[in-house]
Design an enzyme around this catalytic site. Structure first.
Site, PDB file in Angstrom:
ATOM      1  N   GLY A 112       0.774  -1.118   0.044  1.00 12.71           N
ATOM      2  CA  GLY A 112      -0.193   0.050   0.081  1.00 12.71           C
ATOM      3  C   GLY A 112       0.798   1.287  -0.007  1.00 12.71           C
ATOM      4  N   LYS A 125       3.950   2.910   9.553  1.00  8.27           N
ATOM      5  CA  LYS A 125       4.915   3.825   9.821  1.00  8.27           C
ATOM      6  C   LYS A 125       4.255   5.258  10.314  1.00  8.27           C
ATOM      7  CE  LYS A 125       7.943   2.529   5.853  1.00  8.27           C
ATOM      8  NZ  LYS A 125       7.107   1.552   5.756  1.00  8.27           N
ATOM      9  N   THR A 179      -1.534  -2.207   8.072  1.00  8.41           N
ATOM     10  CA  THR A 179      -2.724  -2.777   7.555  1.00  8.41           C
ATOM     11  C   THR A 179      -2.052  -3.845   6.221  1.00  8.41           C
ATOM     12  OG1 THR A 179      -2.478  -0.877   5.939  1.00  8.41           O
ATOM     13  CG2 THR A 179      -4.029  -0.971   7.844  1.00  8.41           C
ATOM     14  N   GLU A 189      -8.301  -1.654   3.080  1.00  6.66           N
ATOM     15  CA  GLU A 189      -7.138  -1.852   4.033  1.00  6.66           C
ATOM     16  C   GLU A 189      -7.518  -2.598   5.370  1.00  6.66           C
ATOM     17  OE1 GLU A 189      -4.732   1.904   4.315  1.00  6.66           O
ATOM     18  OE2 GLU A 189      -5.544   2.673   2.641  1.00  6.66           O
ATOM     19  N   HIS A 235      -3.492  -9.076  15.588  1.00  3.80           N
ATOM     20  CA  HIS A 235      -2.867 -10.178  15.785  1.00  3.80           C
ATOM     21  C   HIS A 235      -1.269  -9.366  15.394  1.00  3.80           C
ATOM     22  CE1 HIS A 235      -0.854 -13.884  16.292  1.00  3.80           C
ATOM     23  NE2 HIS A 235      -0.267 -13.806  15.013  1.00  3.80           N
ATOM     24  N   TYR A 279       3.313  -9.983   2.258  1.00  6.58           N
ATOM     25  CA  TYR A 279       3.204  -9.335   1.035  1.00  6.58           C
ATOM     26  C   TYR A 279       3.330 -10.713   0.069  1.00  6.58           C
ATOM     27  CZ  TYR A 279       4.345  -4.665   2.435  1.00  6.58           C
ATOM     28  OH  TYR A 279       4.411  -3.643   3.308  1.00  6.58           O
ATOM     29  N   PHE A 323     -10.309  14.118   9.134  1.00  4.04           N
ATOM     30  CA  PHE A 323     -10.043  14.388  10.213  1.00  4.04           C
ATOM     31  C   PHE A 323      -9.157  15.453  10.317  1.00  4.04           C
ATOM     32  CE2 PHE A 323     -11.164   9.797  10.518  1.00  4.04           C
ATOM     33  CZ  PHE A 323     -11.838   9.866  11.602  1.00  4.04           C
TER      34      PHE A 323
END
Length: 155
Positions: A15, A21, A27, A79, A84, A91, A109
């Site tokens: 993504g 980060k 995700t 996403e 867990h 990937y 937001f």
């Protein structure tokens, strides 16, 4: 949202690299063809359900479907945050997702902090709702028993 629960699977793709980060909330992203094949009545927003990677264990998850207004995305994305801790990235692995409920519409937001706070609230709410008997039974669905070699949208 008559299509819920909705089951889909696809290969995990890279993504934007923001989940881990910038947000501290990793995700897994579906490829465009999985997003493009979502039923028309699954509107954008935040959903919850169950997910597994490959033939691994089934875990609680939240998934954002849409354009992520805070980041002003131009492509619709899907996403998934799996509740867990994985030892490494996955990937290229097959992500299996059962969307069982809707939490809220996506919205913009005014700060990164308020976005993170909303996501953390979504995660807590999803954890509670997934304890309901009607949602727990979906964790055991045969969908999650299908071999890794079968990739399909739908059930």
């Amino acid at each position: 949202m008559r299509h819920l629960p909705y089951f889909c699977r696809g290969q995990v793709v890279r993504g934007f690299g923001r989940g881990s980060k910038q947000l501290g909330i990793p995700t897994a992203n579906f490829p465009e063809q999985v997003v493009d094949n979502l039923p028309a009545d699954i509107s954008t927003g935040i959903y919850y359900g169950w997910a597994s990677v490959g033939s691994g264990d089934v875990h609680k998850m939240v998934v954002s479907i849409g354009w992520n207004p805070y980041y002003k995305n131009t492509k619709k994305s899907m996403e998934t945050h799996i509740m867990h801790t994985f030892k490494e990235d996955f990937y290229g692995e097959i992500l299996n997702v059962a969307i069982v409920g809707y939490l809220r519409p996506e919205k913009n937001f005014d700060s990164l902090e308020s976005l993170i706070s909303a996501i953390q609230g979504d995660i807590e709410e999803a954890k509670k709702r997934l304890e309901l008997p009607e949602h727990l039974k979906i964790k055991e669905d045969n969908f999650f028993q299908v071999s890794k070699s079968k990739i399909m949208n739908g059930h």
